[in-house]
Design a protein around this motif. Structure first.
Motif, mmCIF file in Angstrom:
data_model
loop_
_atom_site.group_PDB
_atom_site.id
_atom_site.type_symbol
_atom_site.label_atom_id
_atom_site.label_comp_id
_atom_site.label_asym_id
_atom_site.label_seq_id
_atom_site.Cartn_x
_atom_site.Cartn_y
_atom_site.Cartn_z
ATOM 1 N N MET A 372 41.802 49.484 43.713
ATOM 2 C CA MET A 372 41.443 48.052 43.355
ATOM 3 C C MET A 372 40.398 47.840 42.293
ATOM 4 O O MET A 372 40.491 46.711 41.856
ATOM 5 C CB MET A 372 41.403 47.222 44.721
ATOM 6 C CG MET A 372 42.205 47.506 45.688
ATOM 7 S SD MET A 372 42.006 46.397 47.077
ATOM 8 C CE MET A 372 40.516 47.424 47.749
ATOM 9 N N GLN A 373 39.518 48.847 42.096
ATOM 10 C CA GLN A 373 38.392 48.521 41.066
ATOM 11 C C GLN A 373 38.919 48.063 39.664
ATOM 12 O O GLN A 373 39.676 48.676 39.258
ATOM 13 C CB GLN A 373 37.500 49.865 41.018
ATOM 14 C CG GLN A 373 36.143 49.871 40.584
ATOM 15 C CD GLN A 373 35.498 50.957 40.174
ATOM 16 O OE1 GLN A 373 35.935 51.946 40.588
ATOM 17 N NE2 GLN A 373 34.529 50.985 39.752
ATOM 18 N N GLY A 374 38.169 46.941 39.723
ATOM 19 C CA GLY A 374 38.318 46.635 38.017
ATOM 20 C C GLY A 374 39.683 45.761 38.010
ATOM 21 O O GLY A 374 40.117 45.278 36.841
ATOM 22 N N ARG A 375 40.472 45.468 39.202
ATOM 23 C CA ARG A 375 41.776 44.760 39.027
ATOM 24 C C ARG A 375 41.473 43.601 39.772
ATOM 25 O O ARG A 375 40.882 43.302 40.822
ATOM 26 C CB ARG A 375 42.804 45.644 39.508
ATOM 27 C CG ARG A 375 43.012 47.069 38.810
ATOM 28 C CD ARG A 375 43.870 47.994 39.506
ATOM 29 N NE ARG A 375 45.189 47.624 39.366
ATOM 30 C CZ ARG A 375 46.191 48.405 39.857
ATOM 31 N NH1 ARG A 375 45.992 49.446 40.259
ATOM 32 N NH2 ARG A 375 47.410 47.941 39.452
ATOM 33 N N GLN A 376 42.643 42.420 39.353
ATOM 34 C CA GLN A 376 42.702 41.236 40.077
ATOM 35 C C GLN A 376 43.802 41.405 41.164
ATOM 36 O O GLN A 376 44.342 42.348 41.421
ATOM 37 C CB GLN A 376 43.338 40.234 38.855
ATOM 38 C CG GLN A 376 42.447 39.848 37.875
ATOM 39 C CD GLN A 376 43.174 39.064 36.855
ATOM 40 O OE1 GLN A 376 44.334 39.047 36.814
ATOM 41 N NE2 GLN A 376 42.374 38.623 35.834
ATOM 42 N N LEU A 377 43.524 40.401 42.190
ATOM 43 C CA LEU A 377 44.224 40.447 43.470
ATOM 44 C C LEU A 377 45.886 40.410 43.097
ATOM 45 O O LEU A 377 46.735 41.207 43.620
ATOM 46 C CB LEU A 377 44.308 39.131 44.060
ATOM 47 C CG LEU A 377 43.221 39.509 45.253
ATOM 48 C CD1 LEU A 377 43.113 38.243 46.165
ATOM 49 C CD2 LEU A 377 43.772 40.475 46.420
ATOM 50 N N ILE A 378 46.365 39.570 41.810
ATOM 51 C CA ILE A 378 47.853 39.805 41.425
ATOM 52 C C ILE A 378 48.125 41.046 40.887
ATOM 53 O O ILE A 378 49.426 41.075 40.406
ATOM 54 C CB ILE A 378 48.152 38.347 40.501
ATOM 55 C CG1 ILE A 378 46.986 38.564 39.227
ATOM 56 C CG2 ILE A 378 47.778 37.345 41.245
ATOM 57 C CD1 ILE A 378 47.192 37.523 38.342
ATOM 58 N N GLU A 379 47.369 42.042 40.526
ATOM 59 C CA GLU A 379 47.294 43.217 39.994
ATOM 60 C C GLU A 379 47.769 44.412 40.738
ATOM 61 O O GLU A 379 48.114 45.571 40.444
ATOM 62 C CB GLU A 379 46.631 43.659 38.864
ATOM 63 C CG GLU A 379 46.471 42.703 37.758
ATOM 64 C CD GLU A 379 45.235 42.885 36.820
ATOM 65 O OE1 GLU A 379 45.387 42.767 35.660
ATOM 66 O OE2 GLU A 379 44.324 43.736 37.224
#
Length: 451
Positions: A372-379
């Protein structure tokens, strides 16, 4: 007092040799003075009209700078110094370009500033296929090998094949990252922000090895780390990296490098990486002419100044190492503190990208931070799509209002609906700039059972 006791005899010797040197300079023949003038002239750069016009319309060239002793770093007065700083000062004298430094804190940040046009130049970037899409590179003017850095007490890494099924940690967008992902898919590659973090991962056992420039690796000795072999067939050449769309700047820099005296460049590298010394002329005792005293003056002066400079540099490097060690300790404590919290917690930046989370957050969403690092929840697929879109929209809206939120709600997770107490608060830098959101939630039902 100690410095004064050392400096007084040094000053006396400098005055003595200065008198001898001035006398010998005055006795020098007009022909020798003319020859010295020719040597200086040979280092001048001849620029065409377009290049001169470019310099006139661009009074400042912004250099994105990352501290990396001994190439480029700040001294105790906060001034940029190092081999690359000396190189740019010399190019400035030769061309009239004025270089202004803006500090970055990771390779990824340097590349982002060049991509966005916030900076024009970097002196620390190696060349690879990804970077050539948005950067032009000058002529090479030196370099060093890449080396493996691993944990002491285990067999040193000899090749990339030795890292199969093992964790290799590199700073984000490392020059060798794309090649390793393509040619060595069996290596478990992890990304961090800086070389200091990469070394810390190796020391803690979270990674088996990292890869660093041979010169950089030698500057940070550690009882827990050891330097392995040079990465085969990979050379870390020194370039000036210029943002694309500036052909005149690239041409000016290349002309300056071509006009740079080879001996001066050699001495500059030896000054920072090997301790420069002045070579004595052959047959010193057989040629007792007017240049003997001048040569002795230069040699003595340079030796004394080098001694004082090396002592000062040792203090600067030691301070930098201590500062990096303290920063690593602080980061380790922050991670430990967050992981000790029983409720899920997270930190997101101004675009809603995940910066940090604790173990409870990973457990609650059945995933790992590195996914999840560096990513948005929708990604990422860790929540139902409608929940992820709802929370992301709330994060962005809250960043615009800058208000803290504390409330009870029902939220749909993958395993079903939960009653939670959710909180999110903006956080700021010391100078008042908002950096993102700190948040988390508590399961109301679980807390009720505990009560």
């Amino acid at each position: 007092m100690r410095f004064t006791s050392v400096f007084k005899p040094v000053a006396r010797w400098l005055v003595l040799f200065g008198i001898v040197g001035v006398a010998e300079w005055g006795a020098a023949s007009p022909a020798s003075i003319q020859e010295r003038g020719k040597t200086v002239a040979r280092s001048a750069v001849v620029l065409d009209d377009q290049e001169l016009q470019w310099i006139a319309s661009h009074p400042r060239v912004v250099v994105t700078a990352l501290e990396y002793p001994l190439y480029l770093f700040k001294d105790e007065h906060g001034q940029w110094t190092g081999m690359n700083s000396d190189m740019l000062k010399r190019i400035s004298d030769m061309t009239g370009l004025q270089f202004v430094y803006e500090e970055s804190f990771s390779v990824d940040q340097m590349l982002a500033r060049l991509e966005s046009g916030a900076a024009d130049l970097s002196t620390l970037l190696s060349m690879n296929d990804e970077r050539r899409t948005f950067l032009d590179f000058s002529h090479a003017y030196g370099g060093a090998g890449w080396v493996f850095v691993g944990l002491a007490g285990v067999p040193p890494v000899q090749s990339l094949e030795d890292l199969a099924k093992r964790v290799l940690v590199l700073p984000t967008r490392h020059a060798l990252e794309a090649m390793i992902r393509r040619d060595f898919p069996s290596i478990e590659l992890r990304s961090v922000k800086t070389y200091a973090e990469a070394r810390a991962w190796v020391e803690s056992g979270e990674a088996y090895a990292t890869i660093e420039s041979e010169i950089g690796a030698q500057l940070f000795p550690s009882g827990r780390l050891q330097i392995g072999s040079v990465v085969p067939y990979k050379w870390d050449a020194d370039y000036l990296a210029v943002r694309k769309g500036q052909p005149q700047l690239l041409s000016i820099l290349n002309k300056a490098l071509e006009a740079f005296p080879a001996q001066e460049l050699h001495d500059l590298r030896r000054k920072w990486f090997g301790g420069a010394t002045t070579a004595q002329a052959p047959g010193l005792w057989q040629r007792l002419d007017q240049w003997v005293c001048w040569g002795m003056f230069v040699l003595s002066l340079f030796g004394l100044l080098s001694l004082l400079w090396n002592r000062r540099l040792a203090v600067v490097v030691r301070q930098r190492v201590e500062a990096q060690r303290n920063l690593h300790d602080q980061l380790t404590f922050q991670h430990a503190l967050m992981d000790a919290m029983p409720d899920p917690m997270f930190i997101r930046d101004l675009q809603g990208r995940l910066i940090m989370c604790n173990k409870s957050y990973e457990d609650a969403l059945s995933t790992r931070f590195d996914r999840m690092q560096g990513r948005q929840l929708i990604e990422v697929d860790v929540m139902p799509r409608q929940t992820a879109e709802l929370l992301h929209a709330e994060f962005i809206a809250q960043l615009s209002t800058r208000r803290a939120r504390f409330f009870e709600r029902q939220l749909l997770f993958k395993e079903g609906v939960r009653d939670i107490y959710q909180w999110t608060v903006p956080f700021y830098t010391a100078d008042g700039q908002m950096k993102g959101l700190l948040g988390g939630w508590a399961d109301i039902a679980r807390r009720t059972r505990q009560t």
